[in-house]
Design a protein around this motif. Structure first.
Motif, PDB file in Angstrom:
ATOM      1  N   ASN A   1      44.456  31.550  40.860  1.00 45.13           N
ATOM      2  CA  ASN A   1      42.892  31.294  41.055  1.00 45.13           C
ATOM      3  C   ASN A   1      42.589  31.385  41.880  1.00 45.13           C
ATOM      4  O   ASN A   1      43.159  30.927  42.983  1.00 45.13           O
ATOM      5  CB  ASN A   1      42.784  29.688  40.526  1.00 45.13           C
ATOM      6  CG  ASN A   1      41.632  29.512  40.259  1.00 45.13           C
ATOM      7  OD1 ASN A   1      40.759  29.939  40.615  1.00 45.13           O
ATOM      8  ND2 ASN A   1      41.309  28.177  40.131  1.00 45.13           N
TER       9      ASN A   1
ATOM     10  N   ASP B   1      45.405  24.038  39.222  1.00 49.30           N
ATOM     11  CA  ASP B   1      44.027  25.189  38.982  1.00 49.30           C
ATOM     12  C   ASP B   1      44.940  26.223  39.800  1.00 49.30           C
ATOM     13  O   ASP B   1      44.161  27.103  40.157  1.00 49.30           O
ATOM     14  CB  ASP B   1      43.419  24.890  39.902  1.00 49.30           C
ATOM     15  CG  ASP B   1      43.589  23.755  40.900  1.00 49.30           C
ATOM     16  OD1 ASP B   1      43.992  24.032  41.540  1.00 49.30           O
ATOM     17  OD2 ASP B   1      42.495  23.784  41.636  1.00 49.30           O
TER      18      ASP B   1
ATOM     19  N   SER C   1      35.342  30.234  38.468  1.00 48.62           N
ATOM     20  CA  SER C   1      35.435  30.200  37.222  1.00 48.62           C
ATOM     21  C   SER C   1      34.473  29.206  37.030  1.00 48.62           C
ATOM     22  O   SER C   1      34.160  27.806  36.574  1.00 48.62           O
ATOM     23  CB  SER C   1      36.580  28.440  37.771  1.00 48.62           C
ATOM     24  OG  SER C   1      37.414  29.126  38.182  1.00 48.62           O
ATOM     25  N   ASP C   2      32.697  29.738  36.350  1.00 55.89           N
ATOM     26  CA  ASP C   2      31.664  29.188  36.701  1.00 55.89           C
ATOM     27  C   ASP C   2      31.414  29.633  35.046  1.00 55.89           C
ATOM     28  O   ASP C   2      30.023  28.879  34.606  1.00 55.89           O
ATOM     29  CB  ASP C   2      30.319  30.293  36.871  1.00 55.89           C
ATOM     30  CG  ASP C   2      30.170  32.044  36.910  1.00 55.89           C
ATOM     31  OD1 ASP C   2      31.087  32.024  36.111  1.00 55.89           O
ATOM     32  OD2 ASP C   2      29.728  32.178  37.172  1.00 55.89           O
TER      33      ASP C   2
ATOM     34  N   ILE D   1      44.319  30.967  36.815  1.00 54.29           N
ATOM     35  CA  ILE D   1      43.402  30.870  35.431  1.00 54.29           C
ATOM     36  C   ILE D   1      43.531  31.809  34.629  1.00 54.29           C
ATOM     37  O   ILE D   1      44.659  32.382  34.890  1.00 54.29           O
ATOM     38  CB  ILE D   1      42.315  31.333  35.907  1.00 54.29           C
ATOM     39  CG1 ILE D   1      42.162  32.341  36.823  1.00 54.29           C
ATOM     40  CG2 ILE D   1      41.490  29.991  36.522  1.00 54.29           C
ATOM     41  CD1 ILE D   1      40.427  32.823  37.797  1.00 54.29           C
TER      42      ILE D   1
ATOM     43  N   GLN E   1      41.449  27.968  44.334  1.00 57.38           N
ATOM     44  CA  GLN E   1      42.960  26.581  44.194  1.00 57.38           C
ATOM     45  C   GLN E   1      42.468  26.282  44.903  1.00 57.38           C
ATOM     46  O   GLN E   1      42.086  26.656  46.128  1.00 57.38           O
ATOM     47  CB  GLN E   1      43.412  27.492  44.141  1.00 57.38           C
ATOM     48  CG  GLN E   1      44.406  28.191  45.330  1.00 57.38           C
ATOM     49  CD  GLN E   1      45.948  28.290  44.848  1.00 57.38           C
ATOM     50  OE1 GLN E   1      46.889  26.991  44.845  1.00 57.38           O
ATOM     51  NE2 GLN E   1      45.821  30.032  43.968  1.00 57.38           N
TER      52      GLN E   1
ATOM     53  N   GLU F   1      34.663  40.988  38.175  1.00 56.20           N
ATOM     54  CA  GLU F   1      35.479  40.000  37.532  1.00 56.20           C
ATOM     55  C   GLU F   1      35.534  40.721  36.274  1.00 56.20           C
ATOM     56  O   GLU F   1      36.054  40.321  34.774  1.00 56.20           O
ATOM     57  CB  GLU F   1      34.107  38.843  36.921  1.00 56.20           C
ATOM     58  CG  GLU F   1      34.435  37.623  38.055  1.00 56.20           C
ATOM     59  CD  GLU F   1      33.400  36.618  37.273  1.00 56.20           C
ATOM     60  OE1 GLU F   1      34.005  35.501  37.711  1.00 56.20           O
ATOM     61  OE2 GLU F   1      32.704  36.498  36.811  1.00 56.20           O
TER      62      GLU F   1
ATOM     63  N   ASP G   1      37.538  35.453  34.651  1.00 54.35           N
ATOM     64  CA  ASP G   1      36.439  34.358  35.407  1.00 54.35           C
ATOM     65  C   ASP G   1      37.133  33.807  37.037  1.00 54.35           C
ATOM     66  O   ASP G   1      37.339  32.630  37.047  1.00 54.35           O
ATOM     67  CB  ASP G   1      36.167  32.859  34.169  1.00 54.35           C
ATOM     68  CG  ASP G   1      34.621  32.903  35.515  1.00 54.35           C
ATOM     69  OD1 ASP G   1      34.447  32.949  36.205  1.00 54.35           O
ATOM     70  OD2 ASP G   1      34.549  31.140  34.505  1.00 54.35           O
TER      71      ASP G   1
END
Length: 819
Positions: free
Chosen positions: A616, A626, A668-669, A629, A619, A678, A665
């Motif tokens: 991530n 987190d 992370s939206d 991901i 994070q 992405e 992602d």
């Protein structure tokens, strides 16, 4: 928003949550049922069967000189239509024979055909083990015969078996290498010249299951991936499956490479009559190899009722460079070396039980020391010691419980670890010395217990099953000056059960279905994989093949896939807040034989990734859930290979078209945005790959070889600009001294195409009464500039870009002696 809208939205969320949990509950119930059913069926296999009024003939077929098992040997009963072929263990069984006398005829190209008369009585199991004597026929023709029989009998797709000779003739860096040979197959991509890691059909290197005598090896490389960890002199064969592998293999998404160690030749004791214990231990033959960078030795021989094998290898980079440094201070020292040991002992305990003991140990050691200052300044000294390696041990009891029922019980351990020790010392001008030390350790311990069953229902029907319990221990620690600051340990376990049914419907159609269920301790559910396939031989020399199935992986590496060099692997279990990695395989193809020596195969594949893990990028330090991901991906492509297995000119030509894409992602939206990078290809996505391996036996003494690869350029992330940082002191001029790269979209640019051709020449020699071979190789014979990386220099206008290359033209020599 009004209250009714809020209520409706809240109600829809609750219903969605309920639907999701009902689906998960149904999955759990089905998986639990499948898991329990598989275990019950496996236990039923071991129950004694009712006696029948027929007899059975069974046994093992081996090579009389090497004691290696001979797969796909034809075993027929003369004057009848009954017969079979041996399996990978060299084992055969012919069941339900009426009482009487039969002549067992065993034939295999390259070996003398033998026959033996056997009497069969009701309810009697007759064991007939036979050793075939090689004829004066090229061993390559024997391999071709096995490949042809495999084509007619087996179901597996995307499967290649490389013999010891195949591994020897492929030009490699300094010495023969299992992984470098595998990299020359279609569908397999090398990250760069400095990596022997396998990228198979778009999967990262951690998606490959590497087995040495059935034991998992976690970091099968030396020298940061330049060499594989296995000495090819001790390898009997390497079986590689690029996809659609059967359910007896689990825990990986992409491929399986299973390496088998030689058995140990029983013939020709070298110790002589003076050795009083030659009945229990002797040496039959050996091999010594000396090259520019390493030396290795291989020995094998018989023991009472069995055999043994031992190999050892050590590089002398450190010693060669040290000698050159003594001649010229301009040549820096390289205090690095690696070594490995590999051994095997097997013994026949009695007519039904055989015990195999296998072991491996390999280690890399790098030590660096730097110093600066002195005189009127403080002296600073830095020392680095980095050690990493693998260790495996296993004991396998192989039991012929009934002629048609084979059981293998295995206990195995595998350890992978690396330790880094960093020492920093400062001595001021008054002689006062201060010192600090940092130690980092990462270790993976694997204890595996397994029971494998093989039930030959009849000549056309085979059922395999097994249970496996794997206890893992992952440890990462950080220590400073004797004080332990971090000590993380994670100890998951996996309990797996599998069942596979293979049968032949007539002479033209072979079917295979399998289920594998795994209970992962860090997941609330049981994960079940289904796999199936068939092969239909619609013409005598042509077959259509198809395979599909699901694959699940419970551990992964945290290495950055975009890194240029992959020196060590950092393994972790999938955390409990994420699902394991999963993928589908869909494979279809056609295989055609031209005569008895040429085969052409074409396959298309589609591999959708249902779940993959990545670090991530946003994070947070205090959130333990987190770090990683999930995402999805897909890989698809077309492969074709033409292989000639016999004759003075032999080898293969292959072409692969492939495409790999990941969707993650990263911010992370909740949305996948291609413009934000992405949706991207991984670094090892090479669209076109052409490979050629050609060997020419000029005469009995001289052999020439060519290994050539031409491929599309590798993706990389371009640097599109620079950003100036601020100045804490307020001086605006200082701001322009602090620059940060601005990167474009991930892997959105391509290096120039890759072109590397290696050539080799080997000549048989006889020195000092010993038979041997002189080897000469040239890597990158055309000295093509293959880009490894770009470096941007923004201090000049215009900006300058410097390309760094992989291997230039590099000659190597070696000498090999047999005794």
């Amino acid at each position: 928003m009004d209250h009714q809208s809020v209520y409706s939205d809240h109600l829809s969320r609750i219903r969605g949550f309920q639907r999701k949990n009902k689906i998960a509950l149904r999955h759990t119930k089905v998986d639990n049922f499948v898991f329990i059913s598989i275990i019950m069926l496996i236990l039923l296999f071991t129950l004694p069967l009712q006696a029948q009024q027929t007899g059975t003939i069974s046994g093992f077929i081996t090579d009389a000189k090497s004691a290696e098992p001979l797969p796909y040997v034809n075993v027929m009963l003369k004057g009848t239509q009954r017969g079979t072929t041996t399996d990978q263990r060299g084992y055969y069984v012919i069941q339900r024979l009426a009482p009487g006398t039969y002549t067992v005829t065993v034939s295999y190209i390259g070996y003398e055909t033998i026959g033996q008369e056997i009497g069969v009585a009701a309810d009697l199991d007759v064991r007939v083990d036979l050793a075939l004597t090689p004829e004066d026929v090229a061993m390559r023709e024997v391999v071709v015969t096995a490949d042809r029989t495999r084509f007619e009998k087996s179901v597996e797709v995307s499967r290649v078996n490389l013999s010891a000779r195949d591994l020897e003739v492929v030009p490699a860096f300094v010495e023969a290498d299992v992984f470098r040979s595998i990299q020359m197959l279609p569908g397999v991509v090398a990250q760069n010249d400095f990596s022997a890691a396998l990228v198979v059909r778009g999967g990262s290197p951690d998606e490959n299951l590497i087995l040495l005598d059935g034991v998992e090896v976690y970091n099968p490389y030396h020298f940061g991936g330049v060499f594989s960890a296995f000495n090819t002199d001790a390898v009997a064969n390497a079986e590689f499956q690029a996809g659609g592998f059967p359910v007896r293999y689990g825990g990986r998404l992409s491929s399986v490479l299973e390496i088998q160690t030689k058995e140990g030749s029983p013939a020709g004791g070298k110790l002589g009559k003076w050795w009083p214990f030659r009945e229990y231990f002797d040496v039959s033959k050996g091999n010594v190899n000396v090259s520019l960078l390493s030396s290795k030795i291989f020995l094998e021989g018989p023991i009472k009722n069995g055999g043994w094998v031992f190999s050892a290898r050590r590089t002398y980079f450190d010693q060669v460079v040290k000698m050159l440094h003594s001649l010229s201070d301009t040549i820096p020292e390289l205090p690095y070396y690696f070594y490995d040991f590999q051994g095997k002992i097997h013994t026949q305990l009695n007519a039904k039980n055989r015990l195999d003991l296998n072991g491996y140990r390999g280690s890399d050691d790098l030590t660096l020391n730097f110093s600066s200052g002195g005189g009127d300044r403080s002296t600073q000294e830095i020392g680095l010691n980095w050690v990493w390696g693998n260790q495996t041990q296993s004991a396998a009891l192989k039991t012929v419980l009934k002629p048609h029922l084979f059981i293998e019980s295995v206990v195995a351990t595998s350890i992978y670890q690396f330790t880094v020790g960093l020492t920093q010392a400062v001595t001021d001008t008054n002689g006062n010395r201060s010192e600090s030390r940092f130690d980092i350790k990462n270790q993976v311990d694997d204890l595996t217990l397994s029971e494998r069953l093989d039930w030959k229902v009849n000549e056309n029907h085979r059922v395999q099953g097994g249970l496996e319990y794997k206890l893992l221990d992952f440890n990462f620690s950080f220590e400073q000056d004797g004080t332990l600051f971090l000590d993380n340990t994670d100890s998951p376990n996996l309990l797996s059960a599998y069942l596979q049914d293979t049968w032949s419907v007539g002479a033209l159609l072979n079917l295979q279905l399998g289920l594998r269920s795994t209970k992962y301790s860090q997941s609330d559910r049981i994960w079940t994989d289904f796999r199936g396939g068939f092969k239909y031989r619609f013409l005598e020399n042509t077959a259509f093949k198809f395979s599909m199935g699901t694959f699940t992986q419970f551990i992964f590496t945290t290495n950055n896939d975009d890194a240029v060099l992959r020196i060590v692997d950092f393994w972790l279990p999938v955390p409990d807040y994420l699902d394991p990695q999963r993928a589908w395989h869909f494979i279809a193809g056609v295989e055609h034989w031209i005569g008895n020596a040429n085969q052409v195969s074409m396959e298309i594949y589609y591999k959708p990734y249902l779940n993959i893990l990545d670090s991530n990028p946003i994070q947070t330090v205090y959130n333990q859930t987190d770090d990683y991901i999930s995402g999805t991906g897909r890989a698809y492509g077309f492969e074709t290979i033409w292989k000639r297995g016999a004759g003075r000119i032999n080898g293969w030509l292959s072409y692969t078209y492939s495409k790999v894409e990941k969707e993650i992602d990263l911010d992370s939206d909740g949305q996948i945005d291609a413009s934000q990078g992405e949706i991207y290809p991984p670094k090892y996505d090479k669209r076109h790959n052409f490979k050629a391996v050609v060997n020419y036996d000029l005469n009995e003494k001289n052999r020439f070889g060519i290994s050539w690869t031409i491929s599309s350029g590798q993706p990389y992330t371009p640097v599109v600009g620079k950003m100036f940082g601020g100045s804490e002191g307020g001086d605006w001029l200082v701001a322009y001294l602090n620059q940060t790269d601005i990167s474009g979209n991930r892997n959105s640019a391509l290096f120039p195409y890759y072109n590397r051709g290696d050539v080799s020449w080997s000549r048989k020699i006889g020195w000092f009464g010993l038979d041997g071979e002189f080897q000469f190789q040239v890597l990158n014979a055309l000295n093509h500039f293959n880009v490894l990386l770009y470096q941007w220099d923004f201090s000049t206008m215009p900006v300058q870009v410097t390309a760094r290359s992989m291997f230039p033209i590099t000659p190597t020599v070696g000498v090999n002696f047999n005794f």
